[in-house]
Design a protein around this motif. Structure first.
Motif, mmCIF file in Angstrom:
data_model
loop_
_atom_site.group_PDB
_atom_site.id
_atom_site.type_symbol
_atom_site.label_atom_id
_atom_site.label_comp_id
_atom_site.label_asym_id
_atom_site.label_seq_id
_atom_site.Cartn_x
_atom_site.Cartn_y
_atom_site.Cartn_z
ATOM 1 N N PRO A 9 2.696 3.702 -17.810
ATOM 2 C CA PRO A 9 1.909 2.466 -17.765
ATOM 3 C C PRO A 9 1.374 2.172 -16.354
ATOM 4 N N ALA A 10 2.067 2.653 -15.336
ATOM 5 C CA ALA A 10 1.640 2.443 -13.949
ATOM 6 C C ALA A 10 0.726 3.568 -13.462
ATOM 7 N N GLY A 11 0.365 4.490 -14.342
ATOM 8 C CA GLY A 11 -0.412 5.663 -13.959
ATOM 9 C C GLY A 11 -1.735 5.368 -13.295
ATOM 10 N N ALA A 12 -2.517 4.472 -13.861
ATOM 11 C CA ALA A 12 -3.836 4.163 -13.286
ATOM 12 C C ALA A 12 -3.690 3.544 -11.902
ATOM 13 N N ALA A 13 -2.707 2.669 -11.728
ATOM 14 C CA ALA A 13 -2.480 2.039 -10.419
ATOM 15 C C ALA A 13 -2.030 3.073 -9.390
ATOM 16 N N LEU A 14 -1.202 4.021 -9.804
ATOM 17 C CA LEU A 14 -0.766 5.083 -8.887
ATOM 18 C C LEU A 14 -1.942 5.961 -8.472
ATOM 19 N N GLU A 15 -2.763 6.325 -9.421
ATOM 20 C CA GLU A 15 -3.936 7.146 -9.100
ATOM 21 C C GLU A 15 -4.867 6.400 -8.148
ATOM 22 N N ALA A 16 -5.047 5.112 -8.351
ATOM 23 C CA ALA A 16 -5.887 4.313 -7.453
ATOM 24 C C ALA A 16 -5.272 4.232 -6.059
ATOM 25 N N ALA A 17 -3.952 4.077 -5.986
ATOM 26 C CA ALA A 17 -3.272 4.020 -4.684
ATOM 27 C C ALA A 17 -3.425 5.341 -3.938
ATOM 28 N N LEU A 18 -3.330 6.439 -4.654
ATOM 29 C CA LEU A 18 -3.521 7.754 -4.027
ATOM 30 C C LEU A 18 -4.955 7.924 -3.542
ATOM 31 N N ALA A 19 -5.906 7.497 -4.346
ATOM 32 C CA ALA A 19 -7.316 7.625 -3.965
ATOM 33 C C ALA A 19 -7.636 6.786 -2.733
ATOM 34 N N ALA A 20 -6.966 5.650 -2.592
ATOM 35 C CA ALA A 20 -7.206 4.757 -1.452
ATOM 36 C C ALA A 20 -6.441 5.173 -0.199
ATOM 37 N N SER A 21 -5.508 6.092 -0.355
ATOM 38 C CA SER A 21 -4.689 6.521 0.787
ATOM 39 C C SER A 21 -5.240 7.818 1.376
ATOM 40 N N PRO A 22 -4.767 8.178 2.571
ATOM 41 C CA PRO A 22 -5.186 9.449 3.168
ATOM 42 C C PRO A 22 -4.314 10.626 2.700
ATOM 43 N N PHE A 23 -3.682 10.493 1.544
ATOM 44 C CA PHE A 23 -2.693 11.482 1.097
ATOM 45 C C PHE A 23 -3.234 12.907 1.090
ATOM 46 N N PHE A 24 -4.349 13.138 0.399
ATOM 47 C CA PHE A 24 -4.843 14.511 0.250
ATOM 48 C C PHE A 24 -5.417 15.087 1.538
ATOM 49 N N ALA A 25 -5.743 14.243 2.495
ATOM 50 C CA ALA A 25 -6.259 14.709 3.781
ATOM 51 C C ALA A 25 -5.158 14.844 4.826
ATOM 52 N N ALA A 26 -3.968 14.345 4.513
ATOM 53 C CA ALA A 26 -2.868 14.351 5.484
ATOM 54 C C ALA A 26 -2.261 15.744 5.627
ATOM 55 N N LEU B 240 5.383 5.598 -1.753
ATOM 56 C CA LEU B 240 6.663 6.007 -2.320
ATOM 57 C C LEU B 240 7.257 4.892 -3.191
ATOM 58 N N ASP B 241 7.202 3.666 -2.715
ATOM 59 C CA ASP B 241 7.740 2.546 -3.499
ATOM 60 C C ASP B 241 7.026 2.419 -4.836
ATOM 61 N N ARG B 242 5.725 2.634 -4.867
ATOM 62 C CA ARG B 242 4.969 2.588 -6.116
ATOM 63 C C ARG B 242 5.402 3.709 -7.067
ATOM 64 N N ILE B 243 5.635 4.898 -6.499
ATOM 65 C CA ILE B 243 6.076 6.042 -7.318
ATOM 66 C C ILE B 243 7.449 5.760 -7.923
ATOM 67 N N LEU B 244 8.363 5.264 -7.114
ATOM 68 C CA LEU B 244 9.717 5.004 -7.587
ATOM 69 C C LEU B 244 9.757 3.880 -8.629
ATOM 70 N N ALA B 245 8.823 2.947 -8.538
ATOM 71 C CA ALA B 245 8.775 1.833 -9.486
ATOM 72 C C ALA B 245 8.128 2.222 -10.815
ATOM 73 N N ALA B 246 7.382 3.318 -10.827
ATOM 74 C CA ALA B 246 6.654 3.723 -12.040
ATOM 75 C C ALA B 246 7.597 4.266 -13.107
#
Length: 98
Positions: free
Chosen positions: A26-43, A92-98
């Motif tokens: 249920p938290a999948g869309a929010a997690l994907e949005a958080a990843l898209a807004a973060s520098p995760f894939f460029a880090a 990480l907190d978002r992932i653990l809460a999902a």
């Protein structure tokens, strides 16, 4: 999208892993949005300024891996309360809460 967060280290040396399939969560869309807004894939794989190989055994550390189709990326960081680690702690907190 498959997201895995694994931690280790700390005085007890306990390892735990948490996995989220964003298509089924249920938290999948929010997690994907958080990843898209973060520098995760460029880090860099080592998500903090110091070398992850230098993380002391008594300091908890996390490895976050995201697999999205053919794309796979991981970030490691020491969970030491430093400002450098704080940028990953929110994700990480978002992932653990999902």
């Amino acid at each position: 999208m498959k997201i895995t967060a694994t931690n280790g280290g700390g005085f007890a040396g306990i390892t735990r892993s948490h996995e989220v399939d964003t298509a089924a969560s249920p938290a999948g869309a929010a997690l994907e949005a958080a990843l898209a807004a973060s520098p995760f894939f460029a880090a860099a794989v080592d998500g903090v300024d110091d070398d992850a190989g230098k993380i002391g055994a008594d300091i908890p550390h996390w490895n976050i891996t995201v697999e999205d189709g053919g794309r796979r990326h991981s970030v490691r960081f020491a969970d030491d309360g430093s400002p450098a680690a704080a940028r990953w702690r929110g994700l990480l907190d978002r992932i653990l809460a999902a």
